[in-house]
Design an enzyme around this catalytic site. Structure first.
Site, mmCIF file in Angstrom:
data_model
loop_
_atom_site.group_PDB
_atom_site.id
_atom_site.type_symbol
_atom_site.label_atom_id
_atom_site.label_comp_id
_atom_site.label_asym_id
_atom_site.label_seq_id
_atom_site.Cartn_x
_atom_site.Cartn_y
_atom_site.Cartn_z
ATOM 1 N N LEU A 27 -21.361 -63.884 81.100
ATOM 2 C CA LEU A 27 -20.884 -63.807 82.482
ATOM 3 C C LEU A 27 -19.437 -63.343 82.589
ATOM 4 C CD1 LEU A 27 -22.491 -67.113 83.826
ATOM 5 C CD2 LEU A 27 -23.441 -64.793 83.872
ATOM 6 N N GLY A 30 -17.788 -60.411 87.919
ATOM 7 C CA GLY A 30 -18.812 -59.820 88.783
ATOM 8 C C GLY A 30 -19.942 -60.804 89.055
ATOM 9 N N HIS A 31 -20.354 -61.512 88.016
ATOM 10 C CA HIS A 31 -21.389 -62.537 88.191
ATOM 11 C C HIS A 31 -20.852 -63.719 89.011
ATOM 12 C CE1 HIS A 31 -22.692 -60.843 84.111
ATOM 13 N NE2 HIS A 31 -23.756 -60.645 84.868
ATOM 14 N N GLN A 55 -37.447 -55.632 80.416
ATOM 15 C CA GLN A 55 -36.697 -54.593 81.125
ATOM 16 C C GLN A 55 -35.861 -53.735 80.183
ATOM 17 O OE1 GLN A 55 -34.457 -57.540 83.606
ATOM 18 N NE2 GLN A 55 -32.753 -56.124 83.361
ATOM 19 N N GLY A 141 -25.786 -57.612 92.695
ATOM 20 C CA GLY A 141 -24.565 -56.819 92.729
ATOM 21 C C GLY A 141 -24.840 -55.343 92.966
ATOM 22 N N GLN A 147 -31.264 -50.966 91.267
ATOM 23 C CA GLN A 147 -31.949 -52.264 91.153
ATOM 24 C C GLN A 147 -32.019 -52.946 92.524
ATOM 25 O OE1 GLN A 147 -31.598 -55.224 87.816
ATOM 26 N NE2 GLN A 147 -30.071 -56.113 89.174
ATOM 27 N N ILE A 170 -17.351 -55.531 91.100
ATOM 28 C CA ILE A 170 -16.045 -56.037 90.662
ATOM 29 C C ILE A 170 -15.606 -55.212 89.448
ATOM 30 C CG2 ILE A 170 -14.774 -58.053 89.821
ATOM 31 C CD1 ILE A 170 -15.712 -58.389 92.681
HETATM 32 P P1 AMP Z 1 -26.767 -58.688 84.705
HETATM 33 O O1 AMP Z 1 -26.408 -59.986 84.052
HETATM 34 O O2 AMP Z 1 -25.970 -57.532 84.184
HETATM 35 O O3 AMP Z 1 -28.235 -58.444 84.777
HETATM 36 O O4 AMP Z 1 -26.291 -58.829 86.208
HETATM 37 C C1 AMP Z 1 -26.696 -59.899 87.007
HETATM 38 C C2 AMP Z 1 -26.271 -59.637 88.422
HETATM 39 O O5 AMP Z 1 -24.856 -59.461 88.478
HETATM 40 C C3 AMP Z 1 -26.889 -58.342 88.972
HETATM 41 O O6 AMP Z 1 -27.236 -58.531 90.330
HETATM 42 C C4 AMP Z 1 -25.765 -57.359 88.827
HETATM 43 O O7 AMP Z 1 -25.815 -56.289 89.736
HETATM 44 C C5 AMP Z 1 -24.561 -58.231 89.084
HETATM 45 N N1 AMP Z 1 -23.357 -57.632 88.480
HETATM 46 C C6 AMP Z 1 -23.199 -57.257 87.200
HETATM 47 N N2 AMP Z 1 -21.975 -56.709 87.024
HETATM 48 C C7 AMP Z 1 -21.371 -56.723 88.238
HETATM 49 C C8 AMP Z 1 -20.092 -56.288 88.720
HETATM 50 N N3 AMP Z 1 -19.195 -55.719 87.934
HETATM 51 N N4 AMP Z 1 -19.825 -56.467 90.033
HETATM 52 C C9 AMP Z 1 -20.736 -57.043 90.845
HETATM 53 N N5 AMP Z 1 -21.941 -57.477 90.462
HETATM 54 C C10 AMP Z 1 -22.260 -57.324 89.169
#
Ligand code: AMP
Length: 275
Positions: A27, A30-31, A55, A141, A147, A170
């Site tokens: 994490l 962004g998360h 995926q 995000g 997605q 972010i």
């Molecule tokens: P992931 O763990 O990469 O599958 O991301 C989980 C959630 O966090 C997804 O909805 C992503 O779009 C969101 N996410 C990942 N990176 C960012 C970021 N830099 N800014 C905003 N949301 C993010």
């Protein structure tokens, strides 16, 4: 899974609003903004951490995906998460799934075109999470722009009764979009990684000036390829709603610029929207 169902059911029975934040862990801010947004609008926030094998279309990407469960657990507790769901693969997939999702034109482009099966895996795990948690709201995000479009379609087509909340991308101070995969970048690769966002910003400026999409695309690809560490996979100038590549611009229709590029063995994606 039974535990998640029980927690979610208890929350609903108590009349509490439940937010779901699906993640693959490792994490970053962004998360955590998704968790914070959920905590601000909901009484309970369930975060899931699951590196979803279905995926991934690249075995190395799956094997090397960063996994930091202890650190993640501490970060979530501090961000307002009330329940963490961190299942094993057998728990989510007690048997191989037979059902296949096909999102038509939405997945024939960009990530869907370059990562066969990717959105089938996303839709499968997101559907499972929605069924198990039955959240009032789910948080995603904009970083993963396609997605979001797929999940929006999934919610509409399968009548999931929930609100989809999309949070902005972010970035690090130098513009690089935060990503769990950034941890895998070498210092040399990390130093040039912000080029992706610089290229996107230049392209966005060109779109605002009315430079034809094909020219914007070609120049962005050339700018990325000029940095020897980068191997661009695609740059698309697309309609922000349909995600289909644009031949020209139409007044009142938002444009999305999307990039995927390989940098030192790590695949990175980013996007910007031009209203
Ligand atoms: P992931 O763990 O990469 O599958 O991301 C989980 C959630 O966090 C997804 O909805 C992503 O779009 C969101 N996410 C990942 N990176 C960012 C970021 N830099 N800014 C905003 N949301 C993010």
């Amino acid at each position: 899974m039974a535990q998640l169902r029980a927690f979610a059911e208890g929350s609903r029975q108590a009349g509490r609003r439940l937010g779901l934040v699906p993640t693959m862990g490792a994490l970053h801010a962004g998360h955590l903004q998704l968790v914070a947004a959920a905590a601000a609008a909901c009484d309970d926030v369930v975060a899931s951490i699951f590196v979803n094998p279905t995926q991934f279309n690249n075995a190395d990407d799956l094997r090397l995906y960063p996994r930091l469960p202890e650190q993640d657990t501490a970060l979530l507790a501090g961000a307002g998460c009330t329940a963490l769901f961190m299942p094993g693969v057998e728990e989510v997939y007690p048997q191989p799934t037979v059902l296949r999702f096909d999102f038509g034109p939405l997945e024939r482009v960009m990530e869907g075109a370059h990562r066969p099966g990717h959105f089938n895996g996303v839709a499968t795990v997101v559907s499972k999470l929605f069924h198990m948690a039955r959240p009032h709201a789910a948080y995603f995000g904009q970083k993963d722009f396609q997605q979001v479009a797929i999940v929006r379609q999934l919610i509409a087509d399968l009548s999931f009764d929930l609100e989809l909340v999309v949070a902005p991308t972010i970035r690090e101070a130098d513009g690089l979009a935060m990503s769990s995969r950034n941890r895998r970048l070498s210092p040399e690769a990390r130093a040039v990684a912000p080029l992706i966002y610089q290229v996107l910003q230049t392209a966005a400026q060109q779109v605002r000036q009315g430079v034809p999409p094909a020219q914007v695309q070609a120049q962005a690809l050339a700018a990325l390829a000029a940095e020897p560490q980068f191997t661009p996979e695609y740059v698309e100038v697309a309609d922000a709603q349909t995600l289909q590549p644009l031949a020209g611009y139409e007044a009142g229709r938002a444009v999305v610029l999307c990039v995927a590029a390989h940098l030192g063995g790590v695949r990175l994606i980013d996007n910007v929207v031009v209203e």
